[in-house]
Motif scaffolding. Structure first.
Motif, PDB file in Angstrom:
ATOM      1  N   MET A 140      -9.949   2.426  -5.004  1.00 16.11           N
ATOM      2  CA  MET A 140     -11.234   2.923  -4.503  1.00 16.11           C
ATOM      3  C   MET A 140     -11.587   4.291  -5.090  1.00 16.11           C
ATOM      4  N   PHE A 141     -10.568   5.047  -5.484  1.00 17.08           N
ATOM      5  CA  PHE A 141     -10.807   6.405  -5.971  1.00 17.08           C
ATOM      6  C   PHE A 141     -11.149   6.460  -7.461  1.00 17.08           C
ATOM      7  N   GLY A 142     -10.970   5.345  -8.172  1.00 15.95           N
ATOM      8  CA  GLY A 142     -11.319   5.324  -9.590  1.00 15.95           C
ATOM      9  C   GLY A 142     -10.637   6.440 -10.358  1.00 15.95           C
ATOM     10  N   ASP A 143     -11.412   7.210 -11.124  1.00 17.84           N
ATOM     11  CA  ASP A 143     -10.845   8.287 -11.932  1.00 17.84           C
ATOM     12  C   ASP A 143     -10.927   9.643 -11.242  1.00 17.84           C
ATOM     13  N   PHE A 144     -11.244   9.655  -9.944  1.00 21.66           N
ATOM     14  CA  PHE A 144     -11.211  10.911  -9.192  1.00 21.66           C
ATOM     15  C   PHE A 144      -9.755  11.385  -9.074  1.00 21.66           C
ATOM     16  N   ASP A 145      -9.572  12.675  -8.908  1.00 25.07           N
ATOM     17  CA  ASP A 145      -8.232  13.262  -8.792  1.00 25.07           C
ATOM     18  C   ASP A 145      -7.872  13.442  -7.319  1.00 25.07           C
ATOM     19  N   LEU A 146      -6.817  12.754  -6.879  1.00 27.11           N
ATOM     20  CA  LEU A 146      -6.369  12.887  -5.494  1.00 27.11           C
ATOM     21  C   LEU A 146      -5.837  14.292  -5.241  1.00 27.11           C
ATOM     22  N   VAL A 147      -6.235  14.864  -4.108  1.00 26.26           N
ATOM     23  CA  VAL A 147      -5.664  16.140  -3.703  1.00 26.26           C
ATOM     24  C   VAL A 147      -4.388  15.854  -2.922  1.00 26.26           C
ATOM     25  N   GLU A 148      -3.523  16.855  -2.840  1.00 27.74           N
ATOM     26  CA  GLU A 148      -2.277  16.687  -2.088  1.00 27.74           C
ATOM     27  C   GLU A 148      -2.571  16.433  -0.614  1.00 27.74           C
ATOM     28  N   PRO A 149      -1.830  15.547   0.029  1.00 28.34           N
ATOM     29  CA  PRO A 149      -0.598  14.888  -0.406  1.00 28.34           C
ATOM     30  C   PRO A 149      -0.804  13.476  -0.975  1.00 28.34           C
ATOM     31  N   GLY A 150      -1.989  13.153  -1.434  1.00 28.70           N
ATOM     32  CA  GLY A 150      -2.250  11.823  -1.961  1.00 28.70           C
ATOM     33  C   GLY A 150      -2.714  10.860  -0.887  1.00 28.70           C
ATOM     34  N   LEU A 151      -2.457   9.567  -1.116  1.00 30.17           N
ATOM     35  CA  LEU A 151      -2.848   8.519  -0.172  1.00 30.17           C
ATOM     36  C   LEU A 151      -1.667   8.230   0.749  1.00 30.17           C
ATOM     37  N   ALA A 211       3.631  14.325  12.164  1.00 29.73           N
ATOM     38  CA  ALA A 211       4.109  13.311  11.228  1.00 29.73           C
ATOM     39  C   ALA A 211       4.872  12.194  11.939  1.00 29.73           C
ATOM     40  N   LEU A 212       5.355  12.460  13.146  1.00 25.88           N
ATOM     41  CA  LEU A 212       6.087  11.441  13.893  1.00 25.88           C
ATOM     42  C   LEU A 212       5.194  10.265  14.262  1.00 25.88           C
ATOM     43  N   ASP A 213       3.868  10.476  14.235  1.00 27.73           N
ATOM     44  CA  ASP A 213       2.931   9.420  14.583  1.00 27.73           C
ATOM     45  C   ASP A 213       2.666   8.457  13.427  1.00 27.73           C
ATOM     46  N   ALA A 214       3.234   8.713  12.270  1.00 30.32           N
ATOM     47  CA  ALA A 214       2.915   7.907  11.092  1.00 30.32           C
ATOM     48  C   ALA A 214       3.187   6.430  11.314  1.00 30.32           C
ATOM     49  N   SER A 215       4.238   6.110  12.052  1.00 30.86           N
ATOM     50  CA  SER A 215       4.601   4.709  12.260  1.00 30.86           C
ATOM     51  C   SER A 215       3.566   3.966  13.097  1.00 30.86           C
ATOM     52  N   ARG A 216       2.692   4.705  13.789  1.00 33.55           N
ATOM     53  CA  ARG A 216       1.686   4.087  14.647  1.00 33.55           C
ATOM     54  C   ARG A 216       0.288   4.178  14.052  1.00 33.55           C
ATOM     55  N   SER A 217       0.190   4.644  12.823  1.00 35.89           N
ATOM     56  CA  SER A 217      -1.125   4.867  12.219  1.00 35.89           C
ATOM     57  C   SER A 217      -1.760   3.577  11.732  1.00 35.89           C
ATOM     58  N   ASN A 218      -1.091   2.892  10.789  1.00 34.90           N
ATOM     59  CA  ASN A 218      -1.591   1.649  10.203  1.00 34.90           C
ATOM     60  C   ASN A 218      -2.895   1.841   9.427  1.00 34.90           C
ATOM     61  N   LEU A 219      -3.229   3.073   9.098  1.00 33.39           N
ATOM     62  CA  LEU A 219      -4.339   3.361   8.188  1.00 33.39           C
ATOM     63  C   LEU A 219      -3.849   4.325   7.120  1.00 33.39           C
ATOM     64  N   TYR A 220      -4.167   4.012   5.875  1.00 33.18           N
ATOM     65  CA  TYR A 220      -3.952   4.986   4.807  1.00 33.18           C
ATOM     66  C   TYR A 220      -5.151   5.919   4.751  1.00 33.18           C
ATOM     67  N   ALA A 221      -4.890   7.140   4.280  1.00 29.20           N
ATOM     68  CA  ALA A 221      -5.955   8.138   4.168  1.00 29.20           C
ATOM     69  C   ALA A 221      -5.727   9.000   2.944  1.00 29.20           C
ATOM     70  N   GLY A 222      -6.825   9.369   2.294  1.00 31.16           N
ATOM     71  CA  GLY A 222      -6.717  10.238   1.130  1.00 31.16           C
ATOM     72  C   GLY A 222      -8.055  10.850   0.784  1.00 31.16           C
ATOM     73  N   VAL A 223      -7.999  11.923   0.013  1.00 35.35           N
ATOM     74  CA  VAL A 223      -9.190  12.643  -0.437  1.00 35.35           C
ATOM     75  C   VAL A 223      -9.036  12.904  -1.930  1.00 35.35           C
ATOM     76  N   ALA A 224     -10.132  12.694  -2.677  1.00 31.30           N
ATOM     77  CA  ALA A 224     -10.096  12.916  -4.121  1.00 31.30           C
ATOM     78  C   ALA A 224     -11.349  13.630  -4.564  1.00 31.30           C
ATOM     79  N   ILE A 225     -11.231  14.401  -5.641  1.00 31.36           N
ATOM     80  CA  ILE A 225     -12.334  15.173  -6.163  1.00 31.36           C
ATOM     81  C   ILE A 225     -12.794  14.605  -7.509  1.00 31.36           C
ATOM     82  N   LYS A 226     -14.102  14.655  -7.744  1.00 31.38           N
ATOM     83  CA  LYS A 226     -14.637  14.187  -9.020  1.00 31.38           C
ATOM     84  C   LYS A 226     -14.478  15.290 -10.060  1.00 31.38           C
ATOM     85  N   PRO A 227     -13.830  14.979 -11.179  1.00 25.48           N
ATOM     86  CA  PRO A 227     -13.620  16.010 -12.223  1.00 25.48           C
ATOM     87  C   PRO A 227     -14.946  16.540 -12.767  1.00 25.48           C
TER      88      PRO A 227
END
Length: 268
Positions: free
Chosen positions: A227-238, A252-268
């Motif tokens: 979905m991010f194509g050639d955008f650059d993911l910012v830390e910590p990624g997806l 971070a202990l809630d990660a096992s109950r999330s079931n959604l990935y999340a990420g942010v990327a910037i257009k160069p």
């Protein structure tokens, strides 16, 4: 919903058919939902920790908006924005920068009606009834043209929404259309259901959502990365939603109950 609360419900809304926006509202503790939504949500809770998923996704949205404001972003396009509840994008953004501009987009008339009521005295925010699968319709809408300048960096939010776009509608091509419309320095923030953490629970959730107007299509880490194509993911990624720049010890202990990935990327 009761009494005066239902007087403004848009004509033609089938209160018996659950919608994802109203189910999400219920899971977050809101009151803008119908009995069918609540029944579906309770069935969902039998197969997944859906309240935690909703809460963690909402907290991720809050952190994302504040991050983007800190990066100098002053305008936001929120696709699949849902029913207004505490911590909406304009509330978070305008608390830091009163001049921040926001356009909400949803294809659910109840969500848009609520948003319009909330925003009627806010000149820097608007809500439109549209389908995110039709980018050109959204780009040409009068509120989008009035509030957003696509020649300047923009925060494009696809938070908790792309799982409602089937493969047959090519969500990757859709995302590309949006990315192409953005100026350099713009950001794409995304979160979406995944198979990777609880595949059996997610399969059961698919069956639950088949009884709504919004079937779900969970995806793998690799599929969402596209979905991010050639955008650059910012830390910590997806990563799972609570792992995206947590602010409190133990989140971070809630990660096992999330079931959604999340990420942010910037257009160069």
């Amino acid at each position: 919903m009761t009494g005066a609360a239902t007087e403004w419900v848009p004509t033609g809304v089938d209160e018996e058919v659950p919608s994802a926006a109203r189910v999400y509202d219920y899971l977050l503790g809101g009151g803008h939902n119908f009995s069918g939504d609540r029944v579906l949500a309770e069935n969902l809770l039998k197969v997944l920790p859906a309240r935690d998923m909703a809460r963690l996704n909402r907290q991720y949205l809050d952190r994302v908006v504040r991050f983007l404001i800190s990066e100098g972003v002053t305008q936001f396009l929120d696709l699949g924005s849902g029913i207004p509840t505490v911590g909406n994008v304009h509330e978070v953004a305008q608390k830091v920068n009163p001049d921040a501009r926001v356009v909400y987009v949803d294809n659910e008339s109840v969500a848009v009606a609520h948003s319009e009521l909330m925003l009627r005295d806010n000149p820097n925010a608007a809500a439109i009834l549209a389908d995110m699968r039709e980018p050109e319709t959204i780009f040409s809408h009068r509120h989008v043209r009035r509030l957003l300048d696509f020649s300047q960096p923009l925060g494009l939010l696809m938070v908790g929404v792309v799982q409602f776009v089937p493969d047959a509608d090519d969500p990757w091509a859709m995302a590309e259309q949006y990315r192409d419309a953005l100026a350099s320095g713009s950001y794409l923030a995304l979160s979406a259901f995944t198979w990777d953490n609880a595949p059996e629970g997610m399969r059961a959730a698919i069956e639950v959502f088949k009884k709504s107007r919004d079937p779900i299509f969970p995806r793998t880490h690799a599929e969402l990365m596209r979905m991010f194509g050639d955008f650059d993911l910012v830390e910590p990624g997806l990563v799972y939603t609570p792992l995206w720049r947590p602010e409190r010890q133990g989140e971070a202990l809630d990660a096992s109950r999330s079931n959604l990935y999340a990420g942010v990327a910037i257009k160069p």
